[in-house]
Design a protein around this motif. Structure first.
Motif: not given
Length: 251
Positions: A175-176, A178-179, A214
Motif C-alpha cells: 500500500n505504501s 500509492s500513499r 514514508r
C-alpha cells in the motif's frame, strides 16, 4: 469507473472491484455484455435484482435482502473465489506454483483489507489460514519469484509469522507506494503493480526505499505531543480521537 477510458467496440470488457452502482452508464458506454465483478454494497434495490439474474454480473451482496446473510469478501478474496471455481474447469490453472502464488496474494489482501474474518458466509478465515501456510513454506521454486522476494524482504518467510505481521509488513509495503504518489509526483500504485508483475527486483528495492521514506516522514510527525495524546485517548469512552499533526510536509 474512470471517465477517461475510451472503449473499443470490438473488445469484451470485464470491470473489477467497481461498477455495481454504475450499471446503466457502464452498459451504455462499454456494451450490454460487459462483465462486472464487484464486492461493494449495491445501493439500489432494482440494481440488486438485476445482479441476481444476469450471469454477466457478480456481487455477493445481491443474494439476500438482509446483507448480514451475504458473504463479506474484499476484492482479492472475491477474485480468489472466482479463481478456485475456474481452476476446477481448467486444469492449467491448478499448476502448483500458480496456485500457491494466488493463495498467498489472496491471504495478504484479505488480511490487509480488514474484512470480517468471523463472517460465517464467506471463506475469509480459510483463505487466511491457507495463505499463511503457503507463506510459511514459500521458496523460489514453489511461488512466484517476485512475490517470494517481497515476502523475504518484508520478513514474513518464517513459521512464526502471523496475520498481523503480514498486514503490517507485507500489506503496508504494498500500500505504501500509492500513499507516496503526491510526494514522488507519480502514480505509486502503478509503480507497485509494475514491480509486482515483473521480474526486476531492483524495482522492488526502490519501492522498499520509498516505504522507508514514508515511515520516516510519519515518525517525524509522531512527536511527544502525539504520544501524550494517544495515551490520553486510548481508553476514551468514544474510542474515536482525531489528532491534527503540525508541520505536515507539503504534498
Amino acid at each position: 469507473v474512470p471517465s477517461f477510458v475510451v472503449p473499443n467496440p470490438d473488445t469484451q470488457y470485464i470491470i473489477l472491484d467497481m461498477g455495481s452502482n454504475e450499471l446503466e452508464s457502464i452498459r451504455e458506454k462499454f456494451g450490454r455484455n460487459t462483465f462486472i465483478i464487484d464486492h461493494h454494497l449495491i445501493e439500489d434495490e432494482s440494481i440488486r435484482n438485476r445482479f441476481m439474474f444476469d450471469t454477466a454480473l457478480l456481487n455477493p451482496h445481491c443474494l439476500n435482502e438482509d446483507d448480514s446473510l451475504n458473504a463479506d469478501y474484499c476484492a482479492t478474496g472475491l477474485a480468489y473465489r472466482i479463481y478456485t471455481e475456474l481452476a476446477e474447469k481448467y486444469p492449467a490453472l491448478s499448476e502448483q506454483k500458480l496456485q500457491n502464488t494466488i493463495q498467498a496474494i489472496a491471504c495478504i489482501g484479505t488480511i490487509t483489507d480488514m474484512v470480517n474474518v468471523a463472517d460465517e458466509h464467506s471463506q475469509n478465515r480459510f483463505i487466511i489460514q491457507q495463505g499463511l501456510d503457503v507463506i510459511h513454506h514459500a521458496d523460489k521454486n514453489n511461488i512466484d519469484e517476485t512475490l517470494h522476494y517481497v515476502l523475504e524482504q518484508t520478513g514474513v518467510l518464517n513459521e512464526t509469522a502471523t496475520a498481523k505481521d503480514v498486514a503490517f509488513n507485507t500489506g503496508s509495503f504494498i500500500n505504501s507506494a500509492s500513499r507516496m504518489s503526491s510526494v514522488i509526483q507519480e502514480n505509486g500504485a502503478m509503480l507497485m503493480y509494475q514491480a509486482l508483475t515483473g521480474t526486476d527486483t531492483a524495482k522492488i528495492d526502490a519501492l522498499l526505499a520509498l516505504n522507508k521514506q514514508r515511515k520516516d516522514m510519519v515518525k517525524e510527525l509522531q512527536d511527544d505531543r502525539y504520544h501524550t495524546f494517544l495515551q490520553q485517548e486510548r481508553f476514551s469512552d468514544s474510542r474515536i480521537a482525531v489528532y491534527v499533526a503540525e508541520n505536515i510536509p507539503p504534498a
